[in-house]
Design an enzyme around this catalytic site. Structure first.
Site, PDB file in Angstrom:
ATOM      1  N   GLU A  42       0.869  -1.176   0.000  1.00  0.00           N
ATOM      2  CA  GLU A  42       0.000   0.000   0.000  1.00  0.00           C
ATOM      3  C   GLU A  42       0.904   1.224   0.000  1.00  0.00           C
ATOM      4  OE1 GLU A  42      -3.140   0.108   2.967  1.00  0.00           O
ATOM      5  OE2 GLU A  42      -2.820   2.267   3.296  1.00  0.00           O
ATOM      6  N   GLU A  51      -2.550  11.133   4.230  1.00  0.00           N
ATOM      7  CA  GLU A  51      -3.559  10.805   5.232  1.00  0.00           C
ATOM      8  C   GLU A  51      -3.592  11.908   6.272  1.00  0.00           C
ATOM      9  OE1 GLU A  51      -4.416   6.393   6.226  1.00  0.00           O
ATOM     10  OE2 GLU A  51      -2.227   6.569   6.134  1.00  0.00           O
TER      11      GLU A  51
END
Length: 278
Positions: free
Chosen positions: A154, A159
């Site tokens: 990933e 974020e």
């Protein structure tokens, strides 16, 4: 931003005084990213272009105990207007057992998958305690290990969790390094106007390194250790995901401010550039 190489680590210090050590990239051939391979400029009105985007749908917690239900092709949660894609998390009981709705768009199967290159997204992210917006990448196929996450990798381009405002994270996760064993490779930086202004979030991915930057300023780098897929599964096509989660094991650590909703992530453009060697 000032970058200092010390004993194999690159210390990236931004003008706001927040310093984060990241692995320094090794000496490699110079890469350029001049050829635009795939993009959405969001210069239309209506639902997101179905030739470029599809949806993850449901409310099963998404592996992180998230509270939202992701809808499909619902204008209230995902639409294009004013030159921006709008991903909106709303407090509403549309589906039984869920108090929030949102959207999770992905470019998989729509031409928006690529191995290596530059991936650039200009966005304004939402705030509000309990929000967890993300701009990230997953593999199209899962050939390694147990054929699931995190074995096949990933890449988190951006974020943000609302209880820790204006702190931006970029990370990579794989079998050897991921958050559940608390050793993921991560870069962190402060961006005082992240929730009120647009910024360009980008990752450059080569066979040797993955680096992340904001507005052209590097704050994260990790390198290929050449020890196998467990530490470096990033050698196959990945696609992009855009979503705003609510709550969850990270986003909900300090609770949820229900009165803060609705919250929107605005995306001005998405651009993939192909890698070339010079």
């Amino acid at each position: 931003m000032i970058s200092i190489l010390v004993s194999g680590f690159l210390f990236v210090s931004d003008i706001f005084g927040y310093t984060q050590p990241v692995s320094a990239p090794p000496a490699t051939p110079r890469h350029t990213f001049r050829k635009l391979a795939w993009s959405d400029e969001f210069n239309y009105t209506g639902l997101p272009d179905s030739t470029k985007w599809k949806y993850d749908v449901g409310g099963n917690g998404w592996g992180n105990k998230e509270l939202q239900y992701y809808t499909k092709a619902r204008r209230e949660n995902a639409r294009v207007e004013g030159g921006n894609l709008i991903v909106e998390a709303r407090r509403e009981s549309l589906m039984p057992g869920h108090e929030y709705t949102s959207a999770r768009l992905l470019s998989k199967g729509k031409g928006g998958s690529q191995t290596y290159g530059r991936f650039e997204i200009r966005a304004r992210i939402p705030g509000g305690r309990g929000t967890w917006p993300a701009i990230w990448m997953l593999p199209d196929q899962n050939p390694y290990g147990n054929h699931s996450w995190p074995d096949n990798g990933e890449i988190d381009i951006m974020e943000h969790v609302g209880y820790d405002p204006n702190v931006i994270h970029a990370s990579t996760h794989c079998k050897a390094y991921y958050f559940r064993i608390n050793n993921q490779k991560t870069g962190v930086t402060k961006l005082p106007d992240a929730t009120t202004a647009f910024h360009t979030y980008a990752v450059e991915w080569t066979p040797e390194t993955i680096t992340a930057e904001i507005d052209g300023q590097l704050y994260f780098a990790t390198r290929n250790e050449n020890t196998g897929w467990e530490a470096w599964p990033w050698d196959k096509p990945f696609h992009l995901l855009l979503n705003v989660a609510v709550g969850g094991e990270w986003g909900g650590q300090k609770g949820i401010d229900a009165d803060a909703f609705p919250q929107q992530m605005l995306v001005d453009y998405v651009r993939f550039y192909q890698m070339k060697k010079e």
